[in-house]
Design a protein around this motif. Structure first.
Motif, PDB file in Angstrom:
ATOM      1  N   MET A 130       0.839  -1.213   0.000  1.00 36.90           N
ATOM      2  CA  MET A 130       0.000   0.000   0.000  1.00 36.90           C
ATOM      3  C   MET A 130       0.871   1.259   0.000  1.00 36.90           C
ATOM      4  O   MET A 130       0.531   2.259  -0.628  1.00 36.90           O
ATOM      5  N   PHE A 133       2.793   1.426  -3.550  1.00 37.64           N
ATOM      6  CA  PHE A 133       1.912   1.750  -4.682  1.00 37.64           C
ATOM      7  C   PHE A 133       0.989   2.947  -4.390  1.00 37.64           C
ATOM      8  O   PHE A 133      -0.055   3.095  -5.031  1.00 37.64           O
ATOM      9  N   ASN A 134       1.371   3.757  -3.423  1.00 40.96           N
ATOM     10  CA  ASN A 134       0.680   5.027  -3.126  1.00 40.96           C
ATOM     11  C   ASN A 134      -0.767   4.869  -2.656  1.00 40.96           C
ATOM     12  O   ASN A 134      -1.557   5.813  -2.767  1.00 40.96           O
ATOM     13  N   GLU A 135      -1.139   3.696  -2.158  1.00 34.61           N
ATOM     14  CA  GLU A 135      -2.520   3.523  -1.704  1.00 34.61           C
ATOM     15  C   GLU A 135      -2.771   4.259  -0.383  1.00 34.61           C
ATOM     16  O   GLU A 135      -3.890   4.674  -0.100  1.00 34.61           O
ATOM     17  N   GLU A 137      -1.462   7.132   0.272  1.00 30.68           N
ATOM     18  CA  GLU A 137      -1.727   8.500  -0.208  1.00 30.68           C
ATOM     19  C   GLU A 137      -3.171   8.620  -0.686  1.00 30.68           C
ATOM     20  O   GLU A 137      -3.832   9.627  -0.443  1.00 30.68           O
ATOM     21  N   ALA A 138      -3.633   7.568  -1.372  1.00 29.96           N
ATOM     22  CA  ALA A 138      -5.013   7.592  -1.889  1.00 29.96           C
ATOM     23  C   ALA A 138      -6.011   7.696  -0.739  1.00 29.96           C
ATOM     24  O   ALA A 138      -7.004   8.422  -0.837  1.00 29.96           O
ATOM     25  N   LEU A 139      -5.734   6.979   0.353  1.00 26.40           N
ATOM     26  CA  LEU A 139      -6.625   7.070   1.529  1.00 26.40           C
ATOM     27  C   LEU A 139      -6.609   8.491   2.088  1.00 26.40           C
ATOM     28  O   LEU A 139      -7.651   9.064   2.388  1.00 26.40           O
TER      29      LEU A 139
ATOM     30  N   SER B  89       0.876   9.061 -10.055  1.00 25.77           N
ATOM     31  CA  SER B  89       1.017   8.249  -8.845  1.00 25.77           C
ATOM     32  C   SER B  89      -0.322   7.985  -8.145  1.00 25.77           C
ATOM     33  O   SER B  89      -0.351   7.378  -7.079  1.00 25.77           O
ATOM     34  N   THR B  91      -3.700   6.104  -7.313  1.00 21.77           N
ATOM     35  CA  THR B  91      -4.111   4.691  -7.428  1.00 21.77           C
ATOM     36  C   THR B  91      -5.468   4.471  -6.761  1.00 21.77           C
ATOM     37  O   THR B  91      -5.971   5.344  -6.054  1.00 21.77           O
ATOM     38  N   LEU B  92      -5.983   3.271  -6.967  1.00 21.25           N
ATOM     39  CA  LEU B  92      -7.169   2.826  -6.226  1.00 21.25           C
ATOM     40  C   LEU B  92      -6.682   1.914  -5.101  1.00 21.25           C
ATOM     41  O   LEU B  92      -5.554   1.429  -5.149  1.00 21.25           O
ATOM     42  N   ILE B  93      -7.542   1.674  -4.111  1.00 23.69           N
ATOM     43  CA  ILE B  93      -7.179   0.721  -3.055  1.00 23.69           C
ATOM     44  C   ILE B  93      -7.384  -0.676  -3.633  1.00 23.69           C
ATOM     45  O   ILE B  93      -8.502  -1.044  -4.008  1.00 23.69           O
ATOM     46  N   SER B  94      -6.295  -1.451  -3.701  1.00 21.04           N
ATOM     47  CA  SER B  94      -6.342  -2.685  -4.484  1.00 21.04           C
ATOM     48  C   SER B  94      -7.156  -3.811  -3.848  1.00 21.04           C
ATOM     49  O   SER B  94      -7.659  -4.673  -4.554  1.00 21.04           O
TER      50      SER B  94
END
Lengths: 265, 229
Positions: A130, A133-135, A137-139, B89, B91-94
């Motif tokens: 996470m 892969f910048n997840e 950051e996405a949160l 950069s 993304t979605l939460i995978s």
């Protein structure tokens, strides 16, 4: 003379740097633990439903899915110990030895080891991925606090799971082990269960539970810490998982000695 | 009305590039700012800086009249929620389905696991061809599908500003006109757009102020409104 002076200087420098790094790392771990504990007190309203769901899922992954592994393991350890100590029962108190080994020492250690191998490494890999892969950051960009939704849920879930697995391990190891030896061998065990009941004290139960709790906390904190601190390079993910496994095992051994020392020395 | 104001703002380079040397810039409600840069890394860094994902070495970030406190990431979460961030950069939460990704914010802030996607979101999903893919996880979808899902996720946040790096990567050829139409509607409603593109259709569709980044220095080279460089 010149050379030996420089060798000594570089050894001292290396030792100093490593010591400072170690202290810094420890302080980071404590700061991370403090940040997690703080969430118990602040208890923001936002995200509670999601966190509850994540806690239940984590208990399922760590405890329920580990049962097919921990039950046979407990049966093997329990029956093996009972057979071995029955042979020596002339010299030792069978119930006492079983309590000492299963409840005080082996139960928490084997449970923790299983959780490290199954869940702690998995959590580190998941969170490292996470991070890489910048997840995370996405949160954050959604306004969601990753410490709450990712860390707190796993912290509560895994710690609870370790406690539950420890209780299962002890019960299965003592009663299941006894049953297996009774059914499969002709070893004379005398009044094994009454001896165990007589030997076990409230302190033994407190120590076992305290160890399981502190092991659960340290395993989760270490796995989360390494997950979040993975450098954003994909090859660092296995490195973080490896660090989690080794460090968790080392610290549970240290905590084990400290707790045993405090209660029994 | 000023939405974002950077005062004497400095960002250190994360990888290659010059970083962002002391800059002053203002972005207002409904502004369209097109970034032109001699370094893709510097442009990306500015996007991250504007999204508060990169912390400044020095300077002040004022968002909607309030200076941001970078001492704790939690202070920035409310601001981040108001910023749409679509870059290389993003993304979605995978480990969540597309539906869960799109409803994450509502579920988290509404504290209700039964929250469903509203009609507006479903319409967007239909317009961008991912309606049938909502229950799939990102890993099972192609990059183009995931990119369109990211765009919808950021759009339904109702951001005050959309930071958009290479929008052509998010629309593909088929959905380019749809994406331009949707963005224009949002800009009309007051959303600011900061973007970097190499696609002529996007350049022509969103004429605005040009923000140039040259060797880390940031300046407005053409402005229809008052902006300081």
């Amino acid at each position: 003379m010149y050379d030996s002076y420089h060798i000594m200087k570089s050894i001292a420098g290396y030792t100093g740097r490593k010591t400072l790094e170690f202290i810094n790392h420890l302080l980071d771990i404590f700061a991370f633990t403090f940040r997690l504990m703080e969430l118990f007190i602040t208890r923001p309203v936002e995200g509670r439903a999601l966190i509850k769901k994540a806690v239940v899922e984590q208990i399922y992954f760590t405890a329920v899915q580990a049962l097919p592994m921990i039950i046979p393991l407990a049966l093997m350890v329990g029956s093996m110990l009972i057979i071995q100590f029955t042979k020596l029962s002339g010299d030792f108190d069978l119930g006492k030895v079983t309590v000492v080994l299963v409840v005080r020492e082996l139960g928490p250690i084997i449970t923790a080891l299983l959780v490290i191998l199954r869940s702690a490494t998995a959590v580190t890999i998941e969170i490292s991925a996470m991070t890489v892969f910048n997840e995370i950051e996405a949160l954050e960009m959604s306004g969601v606090d990753p410490m709450r939704i990712v860390s707190f849920a796993r912290f509560v879930g895994i710690t609870t799971a370790v406690l539950c697995l420890f209780i299962v391990f002890d019960i299965v190891a003592i009663f299941g082990g006894y049953a297996i030896v009774w059914v499969a061998t002709d070893v004379t065990m005398g009044s094994f269960l009454p001896l165990v009941a007589k030997a076990i004290t409230p302190t033994d139960m407190v120590v076992g539970l305290l160890k399981a709790l502190t092991f659960g906390v340290s395993i989760t904190v270490i796995s989360l810490y390494h997950g979040f601190n993975t450098k954003k390079i994909i090859t660092m993910i296995p490195v973080s998982a490896s660090k989690t496994a080794v460090e968790s095992f080392f610290w549970i051994m240290v905590i084990n000695i400290i707790i045993s020392g405090v209660f029994y020395l | 009305m000023t939405l974002i104001e950077l005062k004497n703002y400095v960002l250190t380079p994360e990888k290659n590039g010059h970083g962002i040397s002391p800059c002053h810039l203002c972005i207002g409600k409904g502004d369209i700012v097109s970034i032109q840069s001699d370094s893709a890394n510097d442009a990306h860094l500015l996007f991250k800086g504007l999204a508060t994902l990169s912390y400044p070495q020095k300077g002040t970030y004022v968002f909607q009249g309030r200076a941001l406190d970078f001492s704790d990431y939690r202070n920035l979460l409310k601001t981040k929620k108001n910023i749409g961030y679509l870059t290389s950069s993003t993304t979605l939460i995978s480990n969540r389905s597309i539906r869960d990704n799109l409803s994450l914010g509502n579920v988290y802030f509404g504290n209700d696991l039964s929250v469903k996607l509203d009609q507006e979101t479903l319409d967007l999903c239909r317009d961008f061809g991912i309606e049938a893919l909502l229950d799939e996880r990102p890993v099972n979808l192609g990059l183009a599908d995931n990119k369109r899902a990211m765009f919808i996720r950021e759009l339904i946040k109702k951001p005050r500003v959309m930071l958009f790096e290479n929008p052509e990567d998010f629309s593909g050829l088929i959905y380019k006109s749809t994406l331009i139409r949707v963005l224009k509607e949002e800009i009309k409603a007051g959303m600011a757009l900061v973007f970097l593109t190499y696609d002529e259709d996007f350049m022509n569709a969103f004429p605005g102020i040009i923000l140039e980044i040259k060797k880390g220095g940031v300046s407005f080279v053409s402005d229809s409104q008052t902006h300081s460089g």
